[in-house]
Enzyme design. Structure first.
Site, PDB file in Angstrom:
ATOM      1  CG  HIS A 125      -2.166  -0.935   0.809  1.00 25.88           C
ATOM      2  ND1 HIS A 125      -2.150  -2.275   1.100  1.00 25.88           N
ATOM      3  CD2 HIS A 125      -3.299  -0.719   0.115  1.00 25.88           C
ATOM      4  CE1 HIS A 125      -3.258  -2.822   0.629  1.00 25.88           C
ATOM      5  NE2 HIS A 125      -3.964  -1.908   0.034  1.00 25.88           N
TER       6      HIS A 125
ATOM      7  CD  GLU B 208     -10.706  -7.503  -2.936  1.00 28.12           C
ATOM      8  OE1 GLU B 208      -9.630  -6.948  -3.180  1.00 28.12           O
ATOM      9  OE2 GLU B 208     -11.460  -7.133  -2.016  1.00 28.12           O
TER      10      GLU B 208
ATOM     11  CG  ASP C 234      -6.284  -8.441  -2.289  1.00 29.40           C
ATOM     12  OD1 ASP C 234      -5.207  -8.864  -1.822  1.00 29.40           O
ATOM     13  OD2 ASP C 234      -6.904  -7.492  -1.784  1.00 29.40           O
TER      14      ASP C 234
ATOM     15  CB  CYS D   7     -10.931  -0.185  -8.317  1.00 30.07           C
ATOM     16  SG  CYS D   7     -11.418  -1.532  -7.255  1.00 30.07           S
TER      17      CYS D   7
HETATM   18  C1  PEP Z   1      -7.258  -4.837  -5.005  1.00 30.93           C
HETATM   19  O1  PEP Z   1      -7.089  -5.826  -4.283  1.00 30.93           O
HETATM   20  O2  PEP Z   1      -6.999  -4.827  -6.224  1.00 30.93           O
HETATM   21  C2  PEP Z   1      -7.759  -3.573  -4.426  1.00 30.93           C
HETATM   22  C3  PEP Z   1      -8.121  -2.571  -5.199  1.00 30.93           C
HETATM   23  O3  PEP Z   1      -7.800  -3.452  -3.082  1.00 30.93           O
HETATM   24  P1  PEP Z   1      -6.513  -3.276  -2.120  1.00 30.93           P
HETATM   25  O4  PEP Z   1      -5.328  -3.013  -3.011  1.00 30.93           O
HETATM   26  O5  PEP Z   1      -6.797  -2.154  -1.211  1.00 30.93           O
HETATM   27  O6  PEP Z   1      -6.454  -4.591  -1.436  1.00 30.93           O
HETATM   28 MG    MG Z   2      -7.961  -5.878  -2.318  1.00 32.79          MG
END
Ligand code: PEP
Ligand code: MG
Length: 539
Positions: free
Chosen positions: A188, A429, A453, A500
């Site tokens: 992140h 995901e 994910d 996303c």
């Molecule tokens: C993903 O898993 O692609 C997502 C958008 O969520 P995060 O990256 O916050 O797990």
């Molecule tokens: Mg995710």
């Protein structure tokens, strides 16, 4: 000149002063003191310094997140003056003839344990605060002061690693770039760097004792290099490259206000991903059509207790109102795995990515979930808000969610509080959700594919494990086929589907995504205009 190579997670180039963040979890040693009164005086000075630091944090937080969230720093100021706490430290220094650092650390641990064992939930939550203020005092005593973001000039953050809860507390206007020794490209922190449009290098093999705050450093995301104490010639060269990049960015600005439409007339929505209310500025600045993913869990990180319904309501309302009618998709709490909040006591797990996280926590601890849902339903009355649920694996989960939403709706109704039940969609995901996306499509309003994910779970590769970065291939045929399957199943039931995850901003795939029929791509704000350019140039 000291040069290091790492992995680049966002291309860009800057030159500026370094701000070195050292790991604060250093061991406090017990040492004998011949002059206990001098040690007590050192504690007094450390307390005074802590009061000033907390006041600055409070003033900054009031402006950025409002008085309610800032109040925690006032609580810390009061705790520092607590007689029991301070007397315990002084008496330990006198009776055991020991150094101030050790007395503060042990007293902090004792008080924190005492609070943690209390029945009252409010008092329990104070255990983490006592730890925080004691750590702050120990840092001040040992000269490891906080990097003071309020007075710091914009700098390159150099750290061992950065957790989401650390990055969320940083003043983004003061960060020129990130350089970390550890971390994976899909973490992140990397996502945050992309969002902020700043160069970031991870896996840089430097020794934090070799470099220091204030030292000049060049971070080159194109060459994946960090250069400390560069020569004058290199500085001049870097400045001219920064100017070139600036000119390219200005050229992209001409695409503002233009449609995301291919040469043959196919349109697609390009939205932006955000992690906090403050990020809405980046969304507007880059002319995104909406917010496709608001990672609401960042409201829960970097603090010592759960955000209240009112705090959340204010944050969500502010975002939808600022977006003035444009779509805002807020994802419910996706905490767990790398996003940890100590006060939730989630415990250690052998496989946290496969563990107690996201919707699983919300369904097991419905009180936490209901507080968030109440805030979301209330905020939905003020603009174009949609709710999105993460980590779904079954239709039963969606049914269970809807039952809880119904309960929240009844409660708000009975209390006469204005609300709206908005569009509700899910993140796709997990491979399970892909395989049953035909059934899920009947139940929800939209799908958003979380490729970060989905790649992790499909390829069985921990996205946090830096050793596996070379194996993590989101272009894998399996992922692309899954995306196509999800889009087709959504469309069969008249629903829309977007991406996303980070793959949505992959410029090599934009045209393929359009051909697959994706309705929306939600990307880092800094990527909106680049993706738009790609779409407008496509046949
Ligand atoms: C993903 O898993 O692609 C997502 C958008 O969520 P995060 O990256 O916050 O797990
Ligand atoms: Mg995710």
């Amino acid at each position: 000149m000291l040069k290091f190579s790492g992995k680049s997670v966002y291309k860009g180039i800057v030159l500026g002063p370094a701000a070195v963040l050292k790991n604060n979890d250093f061991q406090v040693k017990r040492e004998r003191s011949e002059d206990p009164e001098a040690e007590i005086a050192r504690v007094e000075t450390a307390v005074e310094k802590a009061q000033e630091q907390l006041q600055k944090l409070y003033d900054k937080a009031v402006i950025e997140v409002g008085e309610a969230s800032a109040a925690i720093f006032e609580v810390h100021q009061m705790m520092l003056e607590d007689d029991d706490y301070r007397d315990a430290i002084s008496s330990m220094i006198r009776t055991e003839q020991i150094n101030a650092e050790y007395a503060v650390a042990v007293t902090g641990d004792n008080f924190s344990e005492m609070f943690a064992n209390m029945d009252d939930d409010y008092m329990k939550a104070r255990a983490a605060d006592i730890k925080d203020i004691s750590n702050r005092l120990v840092r001040n005593l040992s000269g490891q002061e906080d990097v003071d973001f309020s007075s710091m000039e914009p700098s390159v953050i150099i750290a061992d690693d950065l957790s989401p809860s650390e990055t969320v507390q940083m003043d983004k206007s003061k960060i020129l770039a990130f350089v970390t020794v550890h971390g994976s490209t899909n973490s992140h922190t990397a996502i945050l760097a992309r969002m902020m449009n700043i160069p970031a290098l991870i896996g840089v093999p430097l020794d934090l004792d070799e470099v220091h705050t204030g030292q000049t450093v060049i971070v080159d995301g194109f060459k994946a290099e960090a250069v400390f104490d560069p020569t004058e010639e290199l500085c001049r060269e870097t400045e001219s490259r920064m100017k070139e990049e600036q000119e390219k960015a200005e050229l992209l600005q001409t695409l503002k206000g233009k449609e995301n439409v291919t040469l043959s007339g196919k349109k697609i929505h390009i939205y932006a991903n955000i992690g906090s209310v403050g990020d809405v500025g980046y969304v507007l600045e880059n002319d995104a059509g909406g917010i496709g993913l608001f990672r609401s869990e960042f409201l829960y990180l970097g603090r010592n207790d759960l955000p209240t319904e009112e705090e959340q309501f204010q944050a969500y309302r502010q975002v939808v109102q600022t977006m003035a009618g444009k779509k805002v998709i807020i994802r419910t709490l996706d905490i767990g795995a790398d996003k940890q909040a100590d006060y939730l006591n989630l415990g250690n797990e052998d496989n946290p990515a496969l563990g107690y996280r996201a919707i699983r926590i919300c369904l097991k601890q419905p009180d936490i979930f209901k507080t968030q849902l109440r805030a979301l339903l209330r905020a939905a009355a003020y603009g174009n808000l949609s709710i999105m649920y993460p980590m779904i694996i079954s239709t039963e989960e969606v049914q269970q969610i809807y039952r809880i939403v119904d309960e929240v709706e009844c409660e708000l109704n009975d209390a006469g509080i204005p609300y709206k039940v908005p569009e509700q969609g899910i993140m796709i995901e997990t491979p399970a959700s892909v395989m049953i996306s035909d059934e899920l499509a009947e139940m929800v309003d939209f799908f958003c594919i979380g490729t970060n994910d989905l790649t992790q779970y499909t390829l069985a590769i921990d996205r946090q494990n830096e050793k596996l970065d070379d194996f993590y291939n989101p272009h894998h045929k399996a992922i692309l086929r899954m995306i196509k399957m999800v889009v087709d199943n959504a469309h069969k039931h008249g629903k829309w589907a977007g991406i996303c995850g980070e793959l949505g901003a992959d410029l090599e795939l934009t045209q393929e995504f359009v051909r697959m029929g994706l309705d929306e791509l939600s990307v880092a704000p800094s990527m909106v205009l680049k993706v738009r350019k790609n779409i407008r140039e496509m046949e």
